[in-house]
Design an enzyme around this catalytic site. Structure first.
Site, PDB file in Angstrom:
ATOM      1  N   ARG A  25       0.835  -1.204   0.000  1.00  0.00           N
ATOM      2  CA  ARG A  25       0.000   0.000   0.000  1.00  0.00           C
ATOM      3  C   ARG A  25       0.879   1.267   0.000  1.00  0.00           C
ATOM      4  O   ARG A  25       1.051   1.907  -1.013  1.00  0.00           O
ATOM      5  CB  ARG A  25      -0.947  -0.021   1.215  1.00  0.00           C
ATOM      6  CG  ARG A  25      -2.227   0.802   1.019  1.00  0.00           C
ATOM      7  CD  ARG A  25      -2.047   2.296   1.082  1.00  0.00           C
ATOM      8  NE  ARG A  25      -1.462   2.732   2.361  1.00  0.00           N
ATOM      9  CZ  ARG A  25      -1.018   3.962   2.559  1.00  0.00           C
ATOM     10  NH1 ARG A  25      -1.078   4.869   1.605  1.00  0.00           N
ATOM     11  NH2 ARG A  25      -0.468   4.292   3.725  1.00  0.00           N
ATOM     12  N   HIS A  43       5.744   4.214  12.475  1.00  0.00           N
ATOM     13  CA  HIS A  43       5.814   4.185  11.011  1.00  0.00           C
ATOM     14  C   HIS A  43       6.788   5.274  10.578  1.00  0.00           C
ATOM     15  O   HIS A  43       6.476   6.459  10.675  1.00  0.00           O
ATOM     16  CB  HIS A  43       4.393   4.442  10.466  1.00  0.00           C
ATOM     17  CG  HIS A  43       4.290   4.590   8.988  1.00  0.00           C
ATOM     18  ND1 HIS A  43       3.666   3.649   8.191  1.00  0.00           N
ATOM     19  CD2 HIS A  43       4.697   5.567   8.132  1.00  0.00           C
ATOM     20  CE1 HIS A  43       3.690   4.045   6.926  1.00  0.00           C
ATOM     21  NE2 HIS A  43       4.323   5.207   6.863  1.00  0.00           N
ATOM     22  N   HIS A  85       9.687   6.867   7.735  1.00  0.00           N
ATOM     23  CA  HIS A  85      10.281   6.908   6.399  1.00  0.00           C
ATOM     24  C   HIS A  85      11.773   7.200   6.562  1.00  0.00           C
ATOM     25  O   HIS A  85      12.196   7.777   7.563  1.00  0.00           O
ATOM     26  CB  HIS A  85       9.609   7.988   5.543  1.00  0.00           C
ATOM     27  CG  HIS A  85       8.221   7.605   5.121  1.00  0.00           C
ATOM     28  ND1 HIS A  85       7.905   7.254   3.839  1.00  0.00           N
ATOM     29  CD2 HIS A  85       7.082   7.478   5.841  1.00  0.00           C
ATOM     30  CE1 HIS A  85       6.619   6.945   3.769  1.00  0.00           C
ATOM     31  NE2 HIS A  85       6.092   7.068   4.978  1.00  0.00           N
ATOM     32  N   CYS A  88       9.612   6.930  -5.539  1.00  0.00           N
ATOM     33  CA  CYS A  88       9.529   7.141  -6.988  1.00  0.00           C
ATOM     34  C   CYS A  88      10.720   7.980  -7.448  1.00  0.00           C
ATOM     35  O   CYS A  88      10.922   9.091  -6.971  1.00  0.00           O
ATOM     36  CB  CYS A  88       8.246   7.883  -7.324  1.00  0.00           C
ATOM     37  SG  CYS A  88       8.150   8.300  -9.059  1.00  0.00           S
TER      38      CYS A  88
END
Lengths: 294, 294
Positions: free
Chosen positions: A10, A203, A205, A236
């Protein structure tokens, strides 16, 4: 013992340029289960017009194995998302808001209070329909527009979510602003406020290279559930500032090196990460992909 | 307060494919000083035939500013390196051996005992000639050929180096095998054995993504000196498994976020990292280069 919530299918794939076909998403999830992962954020019920790569939530869920020992989660941001989710066999709703008005207004066109109001109803209805519901609080460690997000604001959202029926809370560092001291302070404050039995996840990054240092700090403060994405999916290459989640295999390697069990097979996870590079047709960010297991 | 030992000009550039001209090495070092770095591994006195990118040690040192508040270090692995070093104005000799026979035999064609024998004479003579001498112990957290390196072996080399006259010890994770628990155990053991006043530094590579988590663990165990390289220099893209040192600006960002001073100007360090990308003509590994300062 660490519980990994794999968010690659996801949060990872949503932030990749390439759209992955449904069959490969299902294959990825099956490989993750094979390697021992038991908690997977598999789909998103956001508006398909807004996030086209996630439009196939229903199809993905239909193709997943029925297993009592695996929990499939789906992202829900609104009542319309809830309606879709309730028609599926998704196990857990991941109900998300950020905790910063500036961020939330840009991202979801509503204030945090407005989001909490709508999402509290979603949480009520989700639990009443027999779904588990996790509350995810974005920008919990800082907002790129506001800077610091006052801890009391984050605690207040968590309180509302828990009152509405969430059985767990995950604190998300949406844009990679957390540091290890802050992680320990925020976790301590959450456990002080809601009790040591609060099911609390983190969570991160790896935006500024601190993903695993922050996981370590969270572990030291008592957290035992961490989100991560296989191969560090989510960066990306055409979005210059996009950086993926903490990388699943790199995180497992850290914990196993420290003698902490994750109930996963690292070699099998790493094979899945390598396969993922062939799917994405680009080198992915995970470090073990280059260096191998110690 | 953290002391950074910037190793980009030596450990970083030595492991890049592109050979950087002397003038640009000097410019890099001047930029680092400008940004507040006061301890720089500037050169290597290894055999120029073996490591051509480092052949210009004498020229680099001649062009550096004379500053009492900046310490320039040079790598010395043998008596012939010492002879070259003693003819220069280098401040500190960084005397290095690994602590694993298998690694040392492949890397330096001698056992650890043989290396310690020769290097003890180097340390004696270096200190007698008025140079500071730091002892650097490679593979201190594991050897790719032997696996675990017994801690008593590492302690024994440190003891010999300190007896010979080293005033400080740096433990190096040569191939990125350390994990945070191990870092804390090894540091605790060093401080227990040699006393809390031991000047102890840590040198990590980000090979498996654990560089900053290991720095954090070392800091928590009491270490206040860390090696790092600007922009994460040292990962030649044509050597598939080469990964650079912990990145200087990413490490400073972590410490500053944690409220820990480094006496450096992060914005200026980041500018230097950006300039370094133009010198190397490739994107470098530092994460702040993409994400910017919080």
């Amino acid at each position: 013992m660490i519980e990994i919530c794999e968010v690659g299918p996801r949060d990872g794939l949503q932030n990749e340029c390439k759209i992955v076909p449904t069959a490969q998403k299902v294959e990825l999830i099956n490989k993750l289960i094979e390697a021992g992962i038991r908690n997977i954020e598999a789909v998103s019920f956001v508006n398909p017009k807004v996030v086209p790569p996630m439009a196939d939530a229903e199809e993905v869920l239909k193709s997943l194995p029925k297993r009592d020992d695996v929990r499939f989660g789906g992202l829900v941001l609104s009542r319309s998302g809830l309606e879709r989710a309730l028609k599926t066999n998704v196990d857990f709703l991941h109900v998300v808001t950020t905790t910063s008005d500036s961020f939330n207004l840009r991202n979801a066109k509503r204030t945090v209070d407005q989001a909490v109001g709508e999402l509290s109803l979603v949480i009520n209805e989700g639990t009443a329909s027999g779904k588990g519901v996790a509350g995810v609080l974005g920008t919990a460690f800082g907002c790129p527009f506001e800077g610091e997000v006052p801890l009391e604001n984050v605690l207040k959202v968590a309180e509302k979510f828990l009152e509405a029926g969430c059985t767990e809370i995950t604190l998300a560092d949406t844009t990679g602003m957390a540091n290890p001291n802050q992680v320990q302070e925020v976790v301590n404050s959450f456990l002080d406020t809601f009790g040591k039995d609060l099911s609390l996840g983190l969570h991160f990054h790896n935006t500024r290279g601190l993903g695993l240092a922050n996981v370590l700090a969270g572990y030291q403060a008592g957290v035992r559930r961490f989100d991560s994405s296989i191969a560090g999916l989510g960066g990306c290459p055409f979005a210059p500032k996009a950086v993926g989640n903490v990388c699943t295999e790199d995180m497992i390697n850290m914990f196993h090196g420290m003698g902490i069990d994750t109930d996963t097979d690292l070699a099998s996870i790493l094979e899945t990460a390598k396969w993922m590079e062939t799917v994405m047709e680009r080198p992915l960010d995970g470090m073990l992909l280059k260096a191998g297991i110690v």
